[in-house]
Design a protein around this motif. Structure first.
Motif, PDB file in Angstrom:
ATOM      1  N   UNK A 124       0.822  -1.211   0.000  1.00  0.00           N
ATOM      2  CA  UNK A 124       0.000   0.000   0.000  1.00  0.00           C
ATOM      3  C   UNK A 124       0.854   1.258   0.000  1.00  0.00           C
ATOM      4  N   UNK A 125       2.038   1.179   0.610  1.00  0.00           N
ATOM      5  CA  UNK A 125       2.938   2.340   0.652  1.00  0.00           C
ATOM      6  C   UNK A 125       4.348   1.850   0.946  1.00  0.00           C
ATOM      7  N   UNK A 126       5.333   2.618   0.491  1.00  0.00           N
ATOM      8  CA  UNK A 126       6.734   2.229   0.648  1.00  0.00           C
ATOM      9  C   UNK A 126       7.568   3.470   0.952  1.00  0.00           C
ATOM     10  N   UNK A 127       8.572   3.304   1.809  1.00  0.00           N
ATOM     11  CA  UNK A 127       9.495   4.398   2.118  1.00  0.00           C
ATOM     12  C   UNK A 127      10.913   3.845   2.172  1.00  0.00           C
ATOM     13  N   UNK A 128      11.842   4.516   1.504  1.00  0.00           N
ATOM     14  CA  UNK A 128      13.255   4.128   1.508  1.00  0.00           C
ATOM     15  C   UNK A 128      14.082   5.234   2.135  1.00  0.00           C
ATOM     16  N   UNK A 129      15.013   4.839   2.999  1.00  0.00           N
ATOM     17  CA  UNK A 129      15.919   5.799   3.632  1.00  0.00           C
ATOM     18  C   UNK A 129      17.343   5.290   3.476  1.00  0.00           C
ATOM     19  N   UNK A 156      21.209   4.930   4.370  1.00  0.00           N
ATOM     20  CA  UNK A 156      21.965   5.087   5.610  1.00  0.00           C
ATOM     21  C   UNK A 156      23.449   4.960   5.285  1.00  0.00           C
ATOM     22  N   UNK A 157      24.242   5.779   5.961  1.00  0.00           N
ATOM     23  CA  UNK A 157      25.692   5.741   5.742  1.00  0.00           C
ATOM     24  C   UNK A 157      26.376   4.839   6.751  1.00  0.00           C
ATOM     25  N   UNK A 158      25.772   4.712   7.922  1.00  0.00           N
ATOM     26  CA  UNK A 158      26.353   3.874   8.970  1.00  0.00           C
ATOM     27  C   UNK A 158      25.225   3.184   9.726  1.00  0.00           C
ATOM     28  N   UNK A 159      25.095   1.855   9.591  1.00  0.00           N
ATOM     29  CA  UNK A 159      23.970   1.150  10.225  1.00  0.00           C
ATOM     30  C   UNK A 159      24.169   0.937  11.726  1.00  0.00           C
ATOM     31  N   UNK A 160      24.303   2.046  12.476  1.00  0.00           N
ATOM     32  CA  UNK A 160      24.361   1.939  13.926  1.00  0.00           C
ATOM     33  C   UNK A 160      22.955   1.687  14.449  1.00  0.00           C
ATOM     34  N   UNK A 161      22.807   1.106  15.636  1.00  0.00           N
ATOM     35  CA  UNK A 161      21.465   0.864  16.172  1.00  0.00           C
ATOM     36  C   UNK A 161      20.611   2.125  16.217  1.00  0.00           C
ATOM     37  N   UNK A 162      21.176   3.243  16.684  1.00  0.00           N
ATOM     38  CA  UNK A 162      20.400   4.485  16.785  1.00  0.00           C
ATOM     39  C   UNK A 162      19.951   4.962  15.412  1.00  0.00           C
ATOM     40  N   UNK A 163      20.835   4.861  14.416  1.00  0.00           N
ATOM     41  CA  UNK A 163      20.494   5.292  13.065  1.00  0.00           C
ATOM     42  C   UNK A 163      19.409   4.406  12.470  1.00  0.00           C
ATOM     43  N   UNK A 164      19.508   3.117  12.702  1.00  0.00           N
ATOM     44  CA  UNK A 164      18.511   2.183  12.188  1.00  0.00           C
ATOM     45  C   UNK A 164      17.144   2.448  12.815  1.00  0.00           C
ATOM     46  N   UNK A 165      17.108   2.604  14.122  1.00  0.00           N
ATOM     47  CA  UNK A 165      15.845   2.881  14.806  1.00  0.00           C
ATOM     48  C   UNK A 165      15.221   4.162  14.274  1.00  0.00           C
ATOM     49  N   UNK A 166      16.019   5.193  14.109  1.00  0.00           N
ATOM     50  CA  UNK A 166      15.526   6.475  13.602  1.00  0.00           C
ATOM     51  C   UNK A 166      14.857   6.311  12.244  1.00  0.00           C
ATOM     52  N   UNK A 167      15.527   5.610  11.329  1.00  0.00           N
ATOM     53  CA  UNK A 167      15.012   5.505   9.962  1.00  0.00           C
ATOM     54  C   UNK A 167      13.842   4.529   9.856  1.00  0.00           C
ATOM     55  N   UNK A 194       5.956   7.436   7.638  1.00  0.00           N
ATOM     56  CA  UNK A 194       5.714   7.825   6.240  1.00  0.00           C
ATOM     57  C   UNK A 194       4.680   6.933   5.573  1.00  0.00           C
ATOM     58  N   UNK A 195       4.809   5.596   5.760  1.00  0.00           N
ATOM     59  CA  UNK A 195       3.884   4.697   5.065  1.00  0.00           C
ATOM     60  C   UNK A 195       2.492   4.759   5.678  1.00  0.00           C
ATOM     61  N   UNK A 196       2.409   4.976   6.974  1.00  0.00           N
ATOM     62  CA  UNK A 196       1.100   5.112   7.613  1.00  0.00           C
ATOM     63  C   UNK A 196       0.399   6.368   7.091  1.00  0.00           C
ATOM     64  N   UNK A 197       1.143   7.472   7.015  1.00  0.00           N
ATOM     65  CA  UNK A 197       0.557   8.716   6.524  1.00  0.00           C
ATOM     66  C   UNK A 197       0.156   8.601   5.057  1.00  0.00           C
ATOM     67  N   UNK A 198       0.993   7.967   4.247  1.00  0.00           N
ATOM     68  CA  UNK A 198       0.719   7.852   2.810  1.00  0.00           C
ATOM     69  C   UNK A 198      -0.467   6.958   2.521  1.00  0.00           C
ATOM     70  N   UNK A 199      -0.673   5.939   3.341  1.00  0.00           N
ATOM     71  CA  UNK A 199      -1.750   4.980   3.097  1.00  0.00           C
ATOM     72  C   UNK A 199      -3.088   5.435   3.656  1.00  0.00           C
TER      73      UNK A 199
END
Length: 394
Positions: free
Chosen positions: A106-111, A113-124, A131-136
């Motif tokens: 129904x919806x897709x979002x791509x982000x 990442x330059x460094x897959x740290x836990x904090x960066x992954x959680x953020x994205x 994004x997908x909830x809003x788009x759908x």
């Protein structure tokens, strides 16, 4: 030790689960077909299906002619009963998708990442989910859950150890849960690719199979007797870290001679550059460039790719000899790129390394669901909960 007695309510929920799972995995089906496939009585099937329809979990989906009687009404899981989200955490990208229960995107979002740290992954992941909830336009309370697929070993569907990423006992599920009210489920990416292909793709119908993921890294999902095999602590399937050459190239995990160091995209490109080659662009673009050069016979690409097929074949032969699968399914973005050009050669090379009889019994095929199947597989995690609970929504 206290022994818990099975109640009538437990039996009813179990039977609902059997019926719902059968409809979801094999449907649309008629009530008569459900009776045969589940071994439940016709009266039980009729009563439980009536409950599921009344609750909106199951719906009628047309009819088919029967021999000498009235047409048989077909049943399917209602695709808009609830929704599920799936996220794939790669090394250069986080992808989040929202699906209905028929697994339509129904919806897709791509982000990136330059460094897959836990904090960066959680953020994205959380940004992608928003994004997908809003788009759908789907209300949050109608989303059963968010499944997240990551590299590494995942224990208790929550804690991640990923040596290649430098993650040590990362409580990823808890970190994500702090930012959303939607239930979070976490699992290994190769296992999620395997679940997607076994449910909807090239693995359907097989009871003993291996689904191999070849991307930047390498992993696999093992299926034995129709069920996922995880091992004592969920680390089974780390096929990419099988030693393929004693004392060989150093792998990203720190060990020497791992298969991943030879057939993972990062390892292939490193071997190519060490041989004097030059490939520009991001990892995927560079990998495609090497394959194109190899197909034209240009060195050192031709030798590097030929060796890669040989190493991959040796890895497959080890699987054939060790677990005797009826089917090996090759996926992952790099695996698909290799397989699309060299599948026949790969099959032949496996035959040179595997025991004759088990090799004759195995088929080697490509994934059918494409490069985005990992997010789809992750989205099945909340579906599994729904099926297990017989359609009850928590």
């Amino acid at each position: 030790m206290e022994v818990r007695r099975t109640t009538v309510r437990d039996m009813r929920r179990s039977n609902r689960s059997v019926i719902l799972t059968c409809i979801y995995r094999e449907g649309p089906l008629s009530r008569q077909e459900l009776t045969v496939r589940t071994s439940l009585s016709a009266a039980s099937v009729s009563n439980l299906v009536a409950e599921l329809i009344a609750e909106g979990v199951v719906e009628e989906a047309g009819s088919v002619e029967s021999e000498g009687g009235r047409p048989r009404v077909l049943l399917r899981v209602a695709q808009e009963f609830r929704y599920v989200a799936g996220a794939e955490v790669g090394e250069t990208r986080v992808r989040v998708e929202l699906f209905d229960l028929a697994m339509n995107v129904l919806a897709r979002a791509d982000h990136p990442i330059s460094s897959p740290t836990p904090a960066e992954v959680v953020k994205h992941v959380l940004e992608g989910l928003s994004s997908v909830v809003a788009a759908s336009g789907v209300r949050t309370e109608r989303i059963l859950g968010l499944g997240v697929a990551v590299s590494g070993v995942v224990e208790d569907n929550a804690v991640v150890d990923a040596q290649t990423l430098g993650w040590d006992a990362v409580p990823l599920a808890a970190m994500l849960a702090e930012g959303t009210e939607i239930p979070v489920h976490v699992d290994n990416g190769a296992n999620m690719l395997g679940q997607a292909e076994m449910w909807f793709g090239a693995g359907r119908g097989a009871t003993d199979a291996v689904v191999a993921l070849v991307g930047s890294g390498v992993g696999s999902a093992l299926v034995a007797g129709g069920s996922s095999y995880r091992g004592a602590r969920s680390s089974a399937g780390e096929w990419g870290h099988m030693t393929i050459e004693y004392g060989g190239r150093r792998c990203r995990c720190g060990a020497l001679g791992c298969l991943e160091a030879y057939v993972g995209a990062e390892g292939v490109l490193d071997r190519y550059r060490l041989a004097g080659g030059s490939a520009d662009g991001d990892e995927e673009a560079a990998f495609v460039e090497v394959l194109e050069a190899a197909s034209s016979g240009v060195e050192p690409a031709a030798t590097v790719v030929s060796d890669t097929i040989g190493y991959l074949a040796a890895g497959f032969a080890n699987l054939v000899n060790l677990v005797n699968p009826e089917r090996i399914v090759l996926g992952g973005w790099a695996g698909l790129l290799l397989g699309e050009q060299y599948l026949d050669e790969l099959r032949a090379e496996v035959g040179k390394h595997a025991l004759r009889r088990p090799y004759e019994q195995v088929s080697i095929v490509l994934c059918e669901l494409g490069r985005d199947a990992v997010a789809l597989g992750a989205a099945t995690l909340p579906v599994v909960r729904l099926l297990r609970d017989g359609g009850a929504v928590r």
